[in-house]
Design an enzyme around this catalytic site. Structure first.
Site, PDB file in Angstrom:
ATOM      1  N   SER A 119      -2.621 -12.571  11.845  1.00  0.00           N
ATOM      2  CA  SER A 119      -4.042 -12.504  11.639  1.00  0.00           C
ATOM      3  C   SER A 119      -4.638 -13.995  12.198  1.00  0.00           C
ATOM      4  O   SER A 119      -5.984 -14.053  11.901  1.00  0.00           O
ATOM      5  CB  SER A 119      -4.330 -12.591  10.250  1.00  0.00           C
ATOM      6  OG  SER A 119      -3.495 -13.404   9.515  1.00  0.00           O
ATOM      7  N   HIS A 140      -3.401  -6.095  15.594  1.00  0.00           N
ATOM      8  CA  HIS A 140      -3.640  -6.642  14.127  1.00  0.00           C
ATOM      9  C   HIS A 140      -3.826  -5.518  13.501  1.00  0.00           C
ATOM     10  O   HIS A 140      -5.045  -4.947  13.329  1.00  0.00           O
ATOM     11  CB  HIS A 140      -4.655  -7.516  14.272  1.00  0.00           C
ATOM     12  CG  HIS A 140      -5.038  -8.131  12.866  1.00  0.00           C
ATOM     13  ND1 HIS A 140      -6.082  -8.861  12.335  1.00  0.00           N
ATOM     14  CD2 HIS A 140      -4.255  -8.493  11.814  1.00  0.00           C
ATOM     15  CE1 HIS A 140      -6.028  -9.126  11.368  1.00  0.00           C
ATOM     16  NE2 HIS A 140      -4.736  -9.142  10.696  1.00  0.00           N
ATOM     17  N   GLU A 152      -6.722  -3.977  15.693  1.00  0.00           N
ATOM     18  CA  GLU A 152      -7.519  -4.814  16.457  1.00  0.00           C
ATOM     19  C   GLU A 152      -6.398  -5.164  17.576  1.00  0.00           C
ATOM     20  O   GLU A 152      -5.307  -5.726  17.282  1.00  0.00           O
ATOM     21  CB  GLU A 152      -7.639  -6.216  16.025  1.00  0.00           C
ATOM     22  CG  GLU A 152      -8.940  -6.437  15.156  1.00  0.00           C
ATOM     23  CD  GLU A 152      -9.387  -7.745  14.552  1.00  0.00           C
ATOM     24  OE1 GLU A 152     -10.280  -8.299  14.997  1.00  0.00           O
ATOM     25  OE2 GLU A 152      -8.546  -8.248  13.618  1.00  0.00           O
ATOM     26  N   ASN A 190     -11.274 -10.655  10.924  1.00  0.00           N
ATOM     27  CA  ASN A 190     -11.336 -11.913   9.793  1.00  0.00           C
ATOM     28  C   ASN A 190     -12.496 -13.164  10.067  1.00  0.00           C
ATOM     29  O   ASN A 190     -12.988 -13.741   9.104  1.00  0.00           O
ATOM     30  CB  ASN A 190      -9.908 -12.589   9.900  1.00  0.00           C
ATOM     31  CG  ASN A 190      -8.817 -11.797   9.143  1.00  0.00           C
ATOM     32  OD1 ASN A 190      -9.073 -10.926   8.275  1.00  0.00           O
ATOM     33  ND2 ASN A 190      -7.498 -11.792   9.620  1.00  0.00           N
TER      34      ASN A 190
HETATM   35  N1  CAA Z   1       0.118   2.467   0.849  1.00  0.00           N
HETATM   36  C1  CAA Z   1      -0.264   3.520   1.061  1.00  0.00           C
HETATM   37  N2  CAA Z   1      -1.196   4.370   0.519  1.00  0.00           N
HETATM   38  C2  CAA Z   1      -2.061   3.737  -0.199  1.00  0.00           C
HETATM   39  C3  CAA Z   1      -1.890   2.620  -0.385  1.00  0.00           C
HETATM   40  C4  CAA Z   1      -0.787   1.876  -0.067  1.00  0.00           C
HETATM   41  N3  CAA Z   1      -0.482   0.389  -0.223  1.00  0.00           N
HETATM   42  N4  CAA Z   1      -2.922   2.065  -1.451  1.00  0.00           N
HETATM   43  C5  CAA Z   1      -3.798   3.182  -1.694  1.00  0.00           C
HETATM   44  N5  CAA Z   1      -3.140   4.197  -0.940  1.00  0.00           N
HETATM   45  C6  CAA Z   1      -3.861   5.615  -0.794  1.00  0.00           C
HETATM   46  C7  CAA Z   1      -3.851   6.183  -1.923  1.00  0.00           C
HETATM   47  O1  CAA Z   1      -2.624   7.027  -2.126  1.00  0.00           O
HETATM   48  C8  CAA Z   1      -4.884   6.936  -1.718  1.00  0.00           C
HETATM   49  O2  CAA Z   1      -4.610   8.512  -1.058  1.00  0.00           O
HETATM   50  P1  CAA Z   1      -5.328   9.715  -1.288  1.00  0.00           P
HETATM   51  O3  CAA Z   1      -6.632   9.711  -0.796  1.00  0.00           O
HETATM   52  O4  CAA Z   1      -4.688  10.481  -0.271  1.00  0.00           O
HETATM   53  O5  CAA Z   1      -4.967  10.243  -2.555  1.00  0.00           O
HETATM   54  C9  CAA Z   1      -5.984   6.585  -1.063  1.00  0.00           C
HETATM   55  O6  CAA Z   1      -5.172   5.494  -0.508  1.00  0.00           O
HETATM   56  C10 CAA Z   1      -7.063   5.875  -1.732  1.00  0.00           C
HETATM   57  O7  CAA Z   1      -6.435   5.031  -2.802  1.00  0.00           O
HETATM   58  P2  CAA Z   1      -6.943   4.747  -4.446  1.00  0.00           P
HETATM   59  O8  CAA Z   1      -7.458   6.272  -4.779  1.00  0.00           O
HETATM   60  O9  CAA Z   1      -5.627   4.519  -5.336  1.00  0.00           O
HETATM   61  O10 CAA Z   1      -7.674   3.670  -4.610  1.00  0.00           O
HETATM   62  P3  CAA Z   1      -9.167   3.518  -3.744  1.00  0.00           P
HETATM   63  O11 CAA Z   1     -10.063   4.620  -3.707  1.00  0.00           O
HETATM   64  O12 CAA Z   1      -9.823   2.414  -4.625  1.00  0.00           O
HETATM   65  O13 CAA Z   1      -8.578   2.953  -2.339  1.00  0.00           O
HETATM   66  C11 CAA Z   1      -7.938   1.003  -0.943  1.00  0.00           C
HETATM   67  C12 CAA Z   1      -7.653   1.679  -2.235  1.00  0.00           C
HETATM   68  C13 CAA Z   1      -7.686   1.966   0.248  1.00  0.00           C
HETATM   69  C14 CAA Z   1      -7.024   0.270  -0.883  1.00  0.00           C
HETATM   70  C15 CAA Z   1      -9.686   0.849  -0.888  1.00  0.00           C
HETATM   71  O14 CAA Z   1      -9.854  -0.007  -2.192  1.00  0.00           O
HETATM   72  C16 CAA Z   1     -10.054  -0.187   0.237  1.00  0.00           C
HETATM   73  O15 CAA Z   1     -10.199   0.375   1.150  1.00  0.00           O
HETATM   74  N6  CAA Z   1     -10.268  -1.434   0.068  1.00  0.00           N
HETATM   75  C17 CAA Z   1     -10.615  -2.284   1.118  1.00  0.00           C
HETATM   76  C18 CAA Z   1      -9.204  -2.656   1.965  1.00  0.00           C
HETATM   77  C19 CAA Z   1      -9.539  -3.531   3.222  1.00  0.00           C
HETATM   78  O16 CAA Z   1     -10.407  -4.104   3.554  1.00  0.00           O
HETATM   79  N7  CAA Z   1      -8.455  -3.932   3.696  1.00  0.00           N
HETATM   80  C20 CAA Z   1      -8.493  -4.939   4.754  1.00  0.00           C
HETATM   81  C21 CAA Z   1      -8.155  -6.382   4.503  1.00  0.00           C
HETATM   82  S1  CAA Z   1      -8.223  -7.451   5.698  1.00  0.00           S
HETATM   83  C22 CAA Z   1      -6.913  -7.247   6.515  1.00  0.00           C
HETATM   84  O17 CAA Z   1      -5.999  -6.693   6.169  1.00  0.00           O
HETATM   85  C23 CAA Z   1      -6.688  -8.214   7.643  1.00  0.00           C
HETATM   86  C24 CAA Z   1      -6.214  -9.453   7.401  1.00  0.00           C
HETATM   87  O18 CAA Z   1      -5.517 -10.052   8.169  1.00  0.00           O
HETATM   88  C25 CAA Z   1      -6.420 -10.052   6.058  1.00  0.00           C
END
Ligand code: CAA
Length: 282
Positions: A119, A140, A152, A190
């Site tokens: 990242s 990424h 990415e 990021n």
């Molecule tokens: N693995 C697999 N599936 C997952 C999971 C995981 N760790 N976490 C959640 N899910 C799935 C759930 O099973 C659910 O699936 P269905 O729709 O098929 O039932 C779906 O995702 C939605 O999950 P939830 O209903 O439990 O919860 P939610 O609606 O709050 O979603 C989330 C959870 C997808 C994490 C959502 O909150 C989200 O999109 N958050 C933002 C995540 C984000 O911004 N990520 C990028 C971070 S930056 C990065 O990664 C780069 C870096 O270098 C730092």
């Protein structure tokens, strides 16, 4: 190159997520970790995730079995000799990653593509420790990998067009979307996301609002699935701080200075979900 065989280095959260998506989409996948316990843990996390998808009727039990049959684990890097693409997803530590790339360069066939899920470490620098900088690229993935649609793709200074095209096609085969990004500190997501999170920490530090209300404001006011502080806990506060340092040092602008409160949380070992406490308790 039409990629069919993939190696993943590092069976943590990101590595296992990438391996899951590869195996699910028809790629022969080897998940490597230096420790057998970690490789096995990665494999069992993938099995559980696939079980959940079966329960939700998103995939059939046969599809789960086929994906698991395509997934092998390994603790000897030489096993990756059969792969056309290796995606490194080891700890975000420069020395560790450079050592891995040096070893991969010796082990993998000379036409194989070596990708990093870093990242923050420049792809051009990672490529420089290999004898095939034209075949080195950034992939990424976002956390959680099975859910997030984006990859990415980062071109180092010497990455060839051929390598980019192979990775672009392969990303589509994973049913993900990609954006092409030049090799600049923090790449693209990021560069934008972490300063927003950092600003939310400044807002908390200044007493503008509570953590709950900062998150509520951004969730309800800008339709983000998680508020910035909740997201920081999800990413890991140490990772957020490391990325802010890379942006600050790499771009040399004051606007990227890490919030002192973010540093304080990291010093206290409150790193977010993974330690049970960050801005929230888990
Ligand atoms: N693995 C697999 N599936 C997952 C999971 C995981 N760790 N976490 C959640 N899910 C799935 C759930 O099973 C659910 O699936 P269905 O729709 O098929 O039932 C779906 O995702 C939605 O999950 P939830 O209903 O439990 O919860 P939610 O609606 O709050 O979603 C989330 C959870 C997808 C994490 C959502 O909150 C989200 O999109 N958050 C933002 C995540 C984000 O911004 N990520 C990028 C971070 S930056 C990065 O990664 C780069 C870096 O270098 C730092």
């Amino acid at each position: 190159m039409h990629i069919k065989n993939i190696g993943i280095v590092g069976a943590g959260q990101m590595g296992a997520g990438i391996a899951q998506v590869c195996a699910q989409n028809g790629f022969e996948t080897i998940l490597y970790d230096i420790q057998v316990e970690l490789a096995e843990k990665g494999q069992s996390v993938i099995a559980k995730n696939l079980d959940r998808l079966v329960e939700k009727e998103k995939i059939t039990i046969e599809q789960k079995k086929e994906a698991m049959a395509r997934l092998k684990i390994a603790t000897d890097l030489k096993t990756l000799v059969t792969t056309q693409l290796v995606i490194e997803a080891a700890t975000e530590n420069e020395k560790i990653k450079l050592d891995i790339f040096e070893s991969l360069d010796q082990v993998c066939p000379k036409e194989a593509i070596l990708a990093s899920n870093t990242s923050s470490i420049p792809i051009t620098k990672i490529a420089s420790v290999t004898k095939r900088p034209q075949n080195v690229i950034g992939m990424h993935f976002m956390n959680p990998v099975p859910v997030m649609k984006l990859v990415e793709i980062i071109k180092g200074l010497l990455t060839s067009e051929e390598t980019y095209t192979s990775i672009f096609d392969m990303t589509r085969a994973l049913k993900k979307e990609s954006v092409l990004v030049e090799d600049f500190p923090g790449f693209l997501v990021n560069r934008i996301l972490c300063p927003m999170i950092n600003e939310a920490v400044f807002a908390l530090e200044s007493g503008i609002s509570t953590a709950e209300d900062i998150d509520k404001a951004m969730k309800l006011g800008t339709n983000q699935p998680m508020g910035p502080l909740e997201l920081a806990d999800f990413i890991g506060l140490d990772t957020c701080l490391a990325i802010m340092k890379v942006l600050h040092e790499g771009l040399g602008e004051d606007k990227f200075r890490p919030a002192p409160l973010l540093r304080k949380y990291v010093q206290a070992g409150l790193l977010g979900r993974k330690t049970g406490r960050g801005f929230y308790k888990y």
